[in-house]
Design an enzyme around this catalytic site. Structure first.
Site, PDB file in Angstrom:
ATOM      1  N   HIS A   1     100.162  23.376 -40.361  1.00 58.15           N
ATOM      2  CA  HIS A   1     100.351  23.599 -38.929  1.00 58.15           C
ATOM      3  C   HIS A   1     101.064  22.405 -38.301  1.00 58.15           C
ATOM      4  O   HIS A   1     100.586  21.287 -38.400  1.00 58.15           O
ATOM      5  CB  HIS A   1      98.976  23.801 -38.288  1.00 58.15           C
ATOM      6  CG  HIS A   1      99.011  24.103 -36.828  1.00 58.15           C
ATOM      7  ND1 HIS A   1      98.267  23.422 -35.897  1.00 58.15           N
ATOM      8  CD2 HIS A   1      99.704  25.043 -36.127  1.00 58.15           C
ATOM      9  CE1 HIS A   1      98.484  23.928 -34.710  1.00 58.15           C
ATOM     10  NE2 HIS A   1      99.357  24.910 -34.800  1.00 58.15           N
TER      11      HIS A   1
ATOM     12  N   HIS B   1     105.975  20.591 -29.669  1.00 54.86           N
ATOM     13  CA  HIS B   1     105.015  21.604 -29.213  1.00 54.86           C
ATOM     14  C   HIS B   1     104.929  21.721 -27.699  1.00 54.86           C
ATOM     15  O   HIS B   1     105.088  22.803 -27.137  1.00 54.86           O
ATOM     16  CB  HIS B   1     103.625  21.306 -29.777  1.00 54.86           C
ATOM     17  CG  HIS B   1     102.606  22.332 -29.373  1.00 54.86           C
ATOM     18  ND1 HIS B   1     101.886  22.246 -28.199  1.00 54.86           N
ATOM     19  CD2 HIS B   1     102.209  23.481 -29.971  1.00 54.86           C
ATOM     20  CE1 HIS B   1     101.094  23.298 -28.095  1.00 54.86           C
ATOM     21  NE2 HIS B   1     101.267  24.059 -29.152  1.00 54.86           N
TER      22      HIS B   1
HETATM   23  O1  G3P Z   1     102.144  29.500 -34.916  1.00 50.23           O
HETATM   24  C1  G3P Z   1     100.759  29.341 -34.961  1.00 50.23           C
HETATM   25  C2  G3P Z   1     100.277  28.334 -33.943  1.00 50.23           C
HETATM   26  O2  G3P Z   1     101.071  27.179 -34.033  1.00 50.23           O
HETATM   27  C3  G3P Z   1     100.307  28.867 -32.533  1.00 50.23           C
HETATM   28  O3  G3P Z   1      99.756  28.001 -31.584  1.00 50.23           O
HETATM   29  O4  G3P Z   1      99.897  26.308 -29.807  1.00 50.23           O
HETATM   30  O5  G3P Z   1      99.646  25.584 -32.164  1.00 50.23           O
HETATM   31  O6  G3P Z   1     101.790  26.525 -31.372  1.00 50.23           O
HETATM   32  P1  G3P Z   1     100.299  26.549 -31.216  1.00 50.23           P
HETATM   33 MG    MG Z   2     102.922  26.559 -33.202  1.00 49.23          MG
END
Ligand code: G3P
Ligand code: MG
Length: 235
Positions: free
Chosen positions: A6, A48
């Site tokens: 992630h 992000h």
């Molecule tokens: O793509 C999965 C996840 O990354 C979605 O949430 O806020 O971490 O981008 P976020």
């Molecule tokens: Mg994400």
């Protein structure tokens, strides 16, 4: 089940940096997710938040800065002193490193309001231009429907996934009309019956963000095909 790093591997290195992509590879992950948005001057970059404060030494909205300004920021010190000097990568840099490392990619398109189509068009055009034939193309995901519509137009043969926090009543219609192959769902509200229903309708399910290995195994047993994790031990 695929363990997807992630934001690179955000538990062990500053999120959405080249160091984070290297960490995912070094810990044996085969695939990473990262977020893509635009600078003021329209350069797709890996980041992000809407704003710079949390993960850089800059301030204010990302969309208020040109790429040349963003590229000078320190995106590593906030995480740990060892990462001082780590930069915000451009999408081009991130994709190039993933290709070098042999990492499969999930590009999450994170547009600023009003720039949905511009963000997806720009990111997809760049990715299409830099991705070699014969290597599995990036999976394109977004919470923003206009981004997925643009992705289908620009790169119709690249896989797409719809990000949702929960399952709204019209999820089938949304998923079918977008031609996505999967739903990416928040694991915290996910239940076995939902996974079964989504899979029965012909879509894969991936779940974010799963840092507990016990929960990851439960999701796997329910038929979830991938989990996004900040750590390498959730398989
Ligand atoms: O793509 C999965 C996840 O990354 C979605 O949430 O806020 O971490 O981008 P976020
Ligand atoms: Mg994400």
């Amino acid at each position: 089940m695929m363990l997807i790093g992630h934001r690179g591997l955000a538990g062990l290195a500053p999120e959405n940096t080249l160091a984070s992509l290297r960490a995912a590879s070094a810990h044996g992950l085969a695939m990473v997710e990262f977020d893509v948005r635009l600078s003021r001057d329209g350069v797709p970059l890996v980041f992000h938040d809407d704003t710079l404060e949390r993960t850089t030494d800059g301030t204010g909205p990302v969309a208020a800065r040109d790429w040349a300004e963003i590229a000078r920021l320190d995106a590593g010190s906030w995480f740990a002193p060892a990462f001082a000097g780590e930069k915000v990568p451009s999408l081009e840099q991130a994709l190039g490193l993933c290709l070098d490392l042999g990492l499969a990619v999930n590009m999450e398109i994170k547009p600023d309001a009003g720039r949905e189509i511009e963000t997806a068009d720009t990111a997809l055009a760049l990715a299409l231009g830099s991705w070699p034939d014969g290597i599995a193309p990036p999976l394109v995901s977004s919470f923003a429907i206009p981004c997925l519509e643009a992705a289908r137009r620009v790169a119709p043969h690249w896989p797409r996934a719809l990000l949702l926090e929960g399952l709204p009543p019209d999820w089938r219609e949304r998923a079918r009309s977008l031609g996505v192959e999967a739903l990416h769902l928040d694991h915290r509200t996910l239940e076995a019956e939902q996974v079964e229903t989504v899979r029965a309708a012909g879509f894969s399910v991936r779940a974010y963000t799963v840092n507990d290995p016990v929960r990851a195994r439960q999701l796997r047993d329910w038929g979830v095909t991938g989990v996004f994790s900040d750590f390498p031990h959730s398989s």
